[in-house]
Scaffold this motif. Sequence first.
Motif, PDB file in Angstrom:
ATOM      1  N   ASP A  56      30.235 -20.566  31.086  1.00 35.57           N
ATOM      2  CA  ASP A  56      29.830 -19.267  31.622  1.00 35.57           C
ATOM      3  C   ASP A  56      30.220 -18.108  30.713  1.00 35.57           C
ATOM      4  OD1 ASP A  56      29.103 -20.862  33.683  1.00 35.57           O
ATOM      5  OD2 ASP A  56      30.567 -20.103  35.141  1.00 35.57           O
ATOM      6  N   LEU A  57      31.369 -18.219  30.037  1.00 39.72           N
ATOM      7  CA  LEU A  57      31.886 -17.065  29.289  1.00 39.72           C
ATOM      8  C   LEU A  57      31.901 -17.288  27.780  1.00 39.72           C
ATOM      9  CD1 LEU A  57      34.870 -16.285  31.691  1.00 39.72           C
ATOM     10  CD2 LEU A  57      32.674 -15.101  31.595  1.00 39.72           C
ATOM     11  N   GLY A  58      31.660 -18.516  27.359  1.00 37.63           N
ATOM     12  CA  GLY A  58      31.605 -18.807  25.929  1.00 37.63           C
ATOM     13  C   GLY A  58      32.903 -19.386  25.379  1.00 37.63           C
ATOM     14  N   HIS A  59      32.791 -19.960  24.187  1.00 38.20           N
ATOM     15  CA  HIS A  59      33.933 -20.661  23.600  1.00 38.20           C
ATOM     16  C   HIS A  59      35.069 -19.736  23.202  1.00 38.20           C
ATOM     17  CE1 HIS A  59      32.370 -24.732  23.576  1.00 38.20           C
ATOM     18  NE2 HIS A  59      31.174 -24.174  23.425  1.00 38.20           N
ATOM     19  N   LEU A  60      34.725 -18.484  22.839  1.00 39.37           N
ATOM     20  CA  LEU A  60      35.801 -17.563  22.468  1.00 39.37           C
ATOM     21  C   LEU A  60      36.677 -17.268  23.676  1.00 39.37           C
ATOM     22  CD1 LEU A  60      34.140 -14.985  20.035  1.00 39.37           C
ATOM     23  CD2 LEU A  60      35.808 -16.780  19.515  1.00 39.37           C
TER      24      LEU A  60
END
Length: 175
Positions: A56-60
């Motif tokens: 949902d929020l990305g790998h970072l």
Amino acid sequence: LPQWRRSAQRDSKTGLANAMYWDRLASVELSRARERRTSTAVLLLDMDHFKRVNDDLGHLAGDSVLAAVALLLRTNIRRGDVVGRFGGEEFVILLPATEPAEAEAIAQRVRRSVAALRVPLTTAEGQPHELVGLTASIGVATSQRFGYELPSLLAAADSALLAAKGSGRNLVTMA
Ligand code: C2E
Ligand code: C2E
């Protein structure tokens, strides 16, 4: 230590001992504990629903969560305890000279600290915001029940971790 040796021992995302290095440090502590017959415990911690964070929020954002949890473990656990990352969203802690009841209390303290964690993130639009509501499940195995061999302790902690996940997560389970 030279950089090449540090990077062979430390996980680059969190700065914690990597699986291989943790194994070596933990084995040293366990053989010492076996000789002295002191109670030792292994905690296996897995972040709940971590895949959702990445998806949902990305790998970072996922990486920020892992770094925040690593920092939390380093500041909530004694220096003499052996903290490591087993890859993915799984962390491991060896507690030398710790009785089972103490190990359970420490695991509960860590579980509560994770649940209270606020991870600073930045939205795609560059707005700062905080990620809250993260939880972790923890399995605990003690030398009293499972002896001083690392593979048996880890297997027992892993079963307990699965039980914590199965019982609804955000839980500590003793093997
Ligand atoms: P407590 O927090 O109820 O911890 C009880 C016992 O659990 C400790 O007894 C210790 O044997 C074990 N224990 C707790 N946390 C850890 C940990 O992170 N790592 C390891 N290896 N063992 C842990 P102890 O040492 O006699 O301490 C008695 C009480 O003194 C603690 O009760 C706590 O209230 C306080 N205390 C001791 N050290 C610290 C510290 O560094 N920070 C804080 N905030 N309190 C401490
Ligand atoms: P440390 O021993 O490396 O412990 C790091 C952090 O782990 C502590 O930060 C605390 O958050 C947690 N912790 C460790 N042991 C316990 C414990 O028995 N109970 C609880 N509830 N938490 C524990 P904190 O409290 O900010 O302490 C920082 C450092 O100050 C500790 O590093 C230790 O070197 C020293 N310290 C604090 N309280 C005591 C104490 O009661 N006795 C001794 N001998 N040292 C203490």
